[in-house]
Scaffold this active site. Structure first.
Site, PDB file in Angstrom:
ATOM      1  N   PRO A  70       0.787  -1.232   0.000  1.00 48.89           N
ATOM      2  CA  PRO A  70       0.000   0.000   0.000  1.00 48.89           C
ATOM      3  C   PRO A  70       0.826   1.293   0.000  1.00 48.89           C
ATOM      4  O   PRO A  70       1.852   1.379   0.662  1.00 48.89           O
ATOM      5  CB  PRO A  70      -0.823  -0.107   1.288  1.00 48.89           C
ATOM      6  N   ASN A  71       0.320   2.243  -0.750  1.00 46.00           N
ATOM      7  CA  ASN A  71       0.843   3.615  -0.858  1.00 46.00           C
ATOM      8  C   ASN A  71       2.122   3.742  -1.678  1.00 46.00           C
ATOM      9  O   ASN A  71       2.583   4.854  -1.925  1.00 46.00           O
ATOM     10  CB  ASN A  71       1.052   4.240   0.542  1.00 46.00           C
ATOM     11  N   ARG A 118      13.940   4.173  12.006  1.00 46.06           N
ATOM     12  CA  ARG A 118      12.692   4.948  12.034  1.00 46.06           C
ATOM     13  C   ARG A 118      11.869   4.605  13.288  1.00 46.06           C
ATOM     14  O   ARG A 118      12.414   4.118  14.266  1.00 46.06           O
ATOM     15  CB  ARG A 118      11.919   4.694  10.735  1.00 46.06           C
ATOM     16  N   ASP A 174       1.444 -15.850   6.158  1.00 46.09           N
ATOM     17  CA  ASP A 174       0.943 -17.201   5.902  1.00 46.09           C
ATOM     18  C   ASP A 174       0.981 -17.526   4.410  1.00 46.09           C
ATOM     19  O   ASP A 174       1.286 -18.660   4.022  1.00 46.09           O
ATOM     20  CB  ASP A 174      -0.492 -17.350   6.433  1.00 46.09           C
ATOM     21  N   TYR A 192      11.820   8.392   0.992  1.00 47.92           N
ATOM     22  CA  TYR A 192      11.660   7.333  -0.011  1.00 47.92           C
ATOM     23  C   TYR A 192      12.318   7.642  -1.357  1.00 47.92           C
ATOM     24  O   TYR A 192      12.238   6.816  -2.272  1.00 47.92           O
ATOM     25  CB  TYR A 192      10.163   7.059  -0.229  1.00 47.92           C
ATOM     26  N   ASN A 195       8.098  -5.726  -1.415  1.00 47.68           N
ATOM     27  CA  ASN A 195       8.064  -4.598  -0.492  1.00 47.68           C
ATOM     28  C   ASN A 195       6.614  -4.523  -0.019  1.00 47.68           C
ATOM     29  O   ASN A 195       5.760  -3.949  -0.703  1.00 47.68           O
ATOM     30  CB  ASN A 195       8.483  -3.296  -1.166  1.00 47.68           C
ATOM     31  N   ALA A 212       3.463  -1.030   4.617  1.00 45.03           N
ATOM     32  CA  ALA A 212       2.974  -1.081   6.006  1.00 45.03           C
ATOM     33  C   ALA A 212       2.496  -2.474   6.410  1.00 45.03           C
ATOM     34  O   ALA A 212       2.534  -2.825   7.600  1.00 45.03           O
ATOM     35  CB  ALA A 212       1.849  -0.068   6.191  1.00 45.03           C
ATOM     36  N   HIS A 217      12.955  -3.112   1.411  1.00 51.46           N
ATOM     37  CA  HIS A 217      12.416  -1.799   1.792  1.00 51.46           C
ATOM     38  C   HIS A 217      13.317  -0.701   1.255  1.00 51.46           C
ATOM     39  O   HIS A 217      14.549  -0.861   1.220  1.00 51.46           O
ATOM     40  CB  HIS A 217      12.309  -1.665   3.314  1.00 51.46           C
ATOM     41  N   ARG A 270       5.557  12.448  -2.794  1.00 56.58           N
ATOM     42  CA  ARG A 270       5.654  12.968  -1.424  1.00 56.58           C
ATOM     43  C   ARG A 270       6.766  12.250  -0.664  1.00 56.58           C
ATOM     44  O   ARG A 270       7.194  11.175  -1.060  1.00 56.58           O
ATOM     45  CB  ARG A 270       4.324  12.761  -0.678  1.00 56.58           C
ATOM     46  N   GLU A 292      12.491 -10.036   1.124  1.00 52.45           N
ATOM     47  CA  GLU A 292      11.808  -8.845   1.639  1.00 52.45           C
ATOM     48  C   GLU A 292      12.696  -7.627   1.385  1.00 52.45           C
ATOM     49  O   GLU A 292      13.889  -7.668   1.684  1.00 52.45           O
ATOM     50  CB  GLU A 292      11.569  -9.007   3.146  1.00 52.45           C
TER      51      GLU A 292
END
Ligand code: CA2
Length: 146
Positions: free
Chosen positions: A9-10, A106, A86, A22, A73, A76, A99, A17, A97
Protein backbone atom coordinates in the site's frame (compact mmCIF):
# COMPACT_ATOMS: atom_id res chain seq x y z
CA UNK A 1 13.30 -17.80 -14.99
CA UNK A 2 10.43 -15.62 -13.74
CA UNK A 3 10.48 -13.41 -10.65
CA UNK A 4 7.39 -11.74 -9.17
CA UNK A 5 7.84 -8.24 -7.70
CA UNK A 6 5.08 -7.21 -5.29
CA UNK A 7 4.52 -3.75 -3.84
CA UNK A 8 2.16 -2.95 -0.99
CA UNK A 9 0.00 0.00 0.00
CA UNK A 10 0.84 3.61 -0.86
CA UNK A 11 3.92 2.74 -2.90
CA UNK A 12 1.98 4.07 -5.91
CA UNK A 13 2.60 7.51 -4.34
CA UNK A 14 6.39 7.30 -4.65
CA UNK A 15 8.00 10.36 -6.21
CA UNK A 16 5.13 12.61 -5.20
CA UNK A 17 5.65 12.97 -1.42
CA UNK A 18 8.23 12.30 1.32
CA UNK A 19 11.28 12.25 -1.03
CA UNK A 20 13.60 12.63 2.00
CA UNK A 21 12.45 9.20 3.20
CA UNK A 22 11.66 7.33 -0.01
CA UNK A 23 13.64 9.15 -2.72
CA UNK A 24 12.47 10.99 -5.84
CA UNK A 25 11.81 8.10 -8.21
CA UNK A 26 8.30 6.97 -9.02
CA UNK A 27 7.41 3.28 -8.73
CA UNK A 28 7.35 3.17 -12.54
CA UNK A 29 10.91 4.51 -12.66
CA UNK A 30 12.03 1.93 -10.09
CA UNK A 31 10.39 -0.76 -12.21
CA UNK A 32 12.46 0.54 -15.13
CA UNK A 33 15.69 0.07 -13.13
CA UNK A 34 14.66 -3.46 -12.21
CA UNK A 35 13.70 -4.29 -15.81
CA UNK A 36 17.09 -3.05 -17.07
CA UNK A 37 19.00 -5.30 -14.65
CA UNK A 38 16.59 -8.20 -15.30
CA UNK A 39 17.27 -7.93 -19.05
CA UNK A 40 21.03 -8.09 -18.38
CA UNK A 41 20.48 -11.24 -16.30
CA UNK A 42 18.04 -12.78 -18.78
CA UNK A 43 15.28 -12.88 -16.17
CA UNK A 44 11.59 -12.24 -16.82
CA UNK A 45 9.83 -10.12 -14.21
CA UNK A 46 6.28 -9.27 -13.34
CA UNK A 47 6.02 -6.02 -11.35
CA UNK A 48 2.78 -5.28 -9.45
CA UNK A 49 1.42 -2.92 -6.78
CA UNK A 50 -1.74 -3.14 -4.70
CA UNK A 51 -3.27 -1.19 -1.84
CA UNK A 52 -5.28 -4.29 -0.88
CA UNK A 53 -3.95 -6.98 1.42
CA UNK A 54 -6.21 -9.69 -0.05
CA UNK A 55 -5.06 -8.95 -3.60
CA UNK A 56 -1.43 -9.35 -2.55
CA UNK A 57 -2.33 -12.65 -0.83
CA UNK A 58 -4.05 -13.88 -4.01
CA UNK A 59 -1.08 -12.92 -6.19
CA UNK A 60 1.28 -14.83 -3.87
CA UNK A 61 -1.00 -17.90 -3.94
CA UNK A 62 -1.30 -17.79 -7.75
CA UNK A 63 2.43 -17.13 -8.17
CA UNK A 64 3.39 -20.50 -6.76
CA UNK A 65 3.12 -22.24 -10.13
CA UNK A 66 4.33 -19.40 -12.40
CA UNK A 67 7.33 -17.86 -10.64
CA UNK A 68 10.57 -19.18 -9.19
CA UNK A 69 10.94 -16.41 -6.60
CA UNK A 70 9.20 -13.39 -5.11
CA UNK A 71 10.66 -10.01 -4.19
CA UNK A 72 8.28 -8.08 -1.95
CA UNK A 73 8.06 -4.60 -0.49
CA UNK A 74 4.97 -5.19 1.62
CA UNK A 75 5.09 -1.56 2.84
CA UNK A 76 2.97 -1.08 6.01
CA UNK A 77 1.63 -4.66 5.77
CA UNK A 78 5.17 -5.77 6.66
CA UNK A 79 4.44 -4.78 10.24
CA UNK A 80 0.82 -5.96 10.48
CA UNK A 81 -0.07 -8.80 8.15
CA UNK A 82 -0.26 -12.37 9.38
CA UNK A 83 -2.19 -13.09 6.15
CA UNK A 84 0.81 -12.12 3.99
CA UNK A 85 3.14 -14.10 6.20
CA UNK A 86 0.94 -17.20 5.90
CA UNK A 87 0.66 -16.76 2.11
CA UNK A 88 4.44 -16.49 1.71
CA UNK A 89 4.96 -19.50 3.94
CA UNK A 90 2.34 -21.57 2.07
CA UNK A 91 3.68 -20.62 -1.38
CA UNK A 92 7.05 -22.07 -0.45
CA UNK A 93 8.87 -19.88 -3.00
CA UNK A 94 12.15 -18.20 -2.11
CA UNK A 95 11.06 -14.71 -1.09
CA UNK A 96 13.20 -11.60 -0.58
CA UNK A 97 11.81 -8.84 1.64
CA UNK A 98 12.90 -5.37 0.56
CA UNK A 99 12.42 -1.80 1.79
CA UNK A 100 13.46 1.56 0.45
CA UNK A 101 14.14 3.06 3.87
CA UNK A 102 16.14 1.72 6.80
CA UNK A 103 13.14 0.79 8.91
CA UNK A 104 15.38 0.23 11.96
CA UNK A 105 16.36 3.90 11.92
CA UNK A 106 12.69 4.95 12.03
CA UNK A 107 9.73 4.62 14.42
CA UNK A 108 9.78 1.53 16.67
CA UNK A 109 6.61 0.12 15.06
CA UNK A 110 8.62 -0.27 11.84
CA UNK A 111 11.36 -2.29 13.54
CA UNK A 112 9.41 -5.54 13.51
CA UNK A 113 8.57 -7.46 10.35
CA UNK A 114 5.96 -10.22 10.51
CA UNK A 115 7.09 -11.57 7.14
CA UNK A 116 10.89 -11.65 7.70
CA UNK A 117 10.86 -15.09 9.41
CA UNK A 118 9.32 -16.71 6.30
CA UNK A 119 11.58 -14.84 3.83
CA UNK A 120 15.02 -15.94 2.65
CA UNK A 121 16.48 -12.58 3.62
CA UNK A 122 15.85 -8.87 3.98
CA UNK A 123 17.36 -5.90 2.10
CA UNK A 124 16.58 -2.43 3.39
CA UNK A 125 17.76 1.14 3.43
CA UNK A 126 19.26 1.44 -0.05
CA UNK A 127 16.45 3.39 -1.68
CA UNK A 128 15.58 2.28 -5.21
CA UNK A 129 18.74 0.14 -5.23
CA UNK A 130 17.05 -2.14 -2.66
CA UNK A 131 14.88 -3.34 -5.58
CA UNK A 132 17.89 -4.08 -7.81
CA UNK A 133 19.67 -5.79 -4.90
CA UNK A 134 16.48 -7.76 -4.24
CA UNK A 135 16.49 -8.95 -7.85
CA UNK A 136 20.15 -10.01 -7.57
CA UNK A 137 19.44 -11.85 -4.31
CA UNK A 138 16.46 -13.71 -5.81
CA UNK A 139 18.45 -14.55 -8.97
CA UNK A 140 21.25 -15.91 -6.82
CA UNK A 141 18.92 -17.99 -4.63
CA UNK A 142 17.22 -19.55 -7.67
CA UNK A 143 20.62 -20.40 -9.18
CA UNK A 144 21.84 -21.97 -5.96
CA UNK A 145 18.69 -24.02 -5.39
CA UNK A 146 18.62 -25.43 -8.96
O1 CA2 B 1 10.84 1.74 3.31
C1 CA2 B 1 9.98 1.06 2.75
O2 CA2 B 1 10.11 0.60 1.62
C2 CA2 B 1 8.63 0.81 3.47
O3 CA2 B 1 8.19 -0.49 3.12
C3 CA2 B 1 7.68 1.87 2.96
C4 CA2 B 1 6.32 1.81 3.66
C5 CA2 B 1 6.48 1.81 5.17
O4 CA2 B 1 5.22 1.63 5.79
C6 CA2 B 1 7.43 0.72 5.66
O5 CA2 B 1 7.57 0.85 7.06
C7 CA2 B 1 8.77 0.86 4.98
C8 CA2 B 1 5.46 3.01 3.25
C9 CA2 B 1 5.22 3.15 1.79
C10 CA2 B 1 4.47 4.42 1.57
O6 CA2 B 1 5.07 5.13 0.51
C11 CA2 B 1 4.84 6.46 0.38
C12 CA2 B 1 5.39 7.07 -0.70
C13 CA2 B 1 5.24 8.41 -0.88
C14 CA2 B 1 4.48 9.16 0.02
C15 CA2 B 1 3.92 8.54 1.11
C16 CA2 B 1 4.10 7.18 1.29
Amino acid sequence: MKILFLNGPNLNLLGQREPETYGRLTLGEIEGLVRKKAAELGVEIDFRQSNHEGELVTWIQEGRTTFQAIVINAAAYTHTSIALRDAISAAGLPTVEIHLSNTHARESFRHHSLIAPVCSGVILGFGAQSYVLGLLAAFNIIGVSK
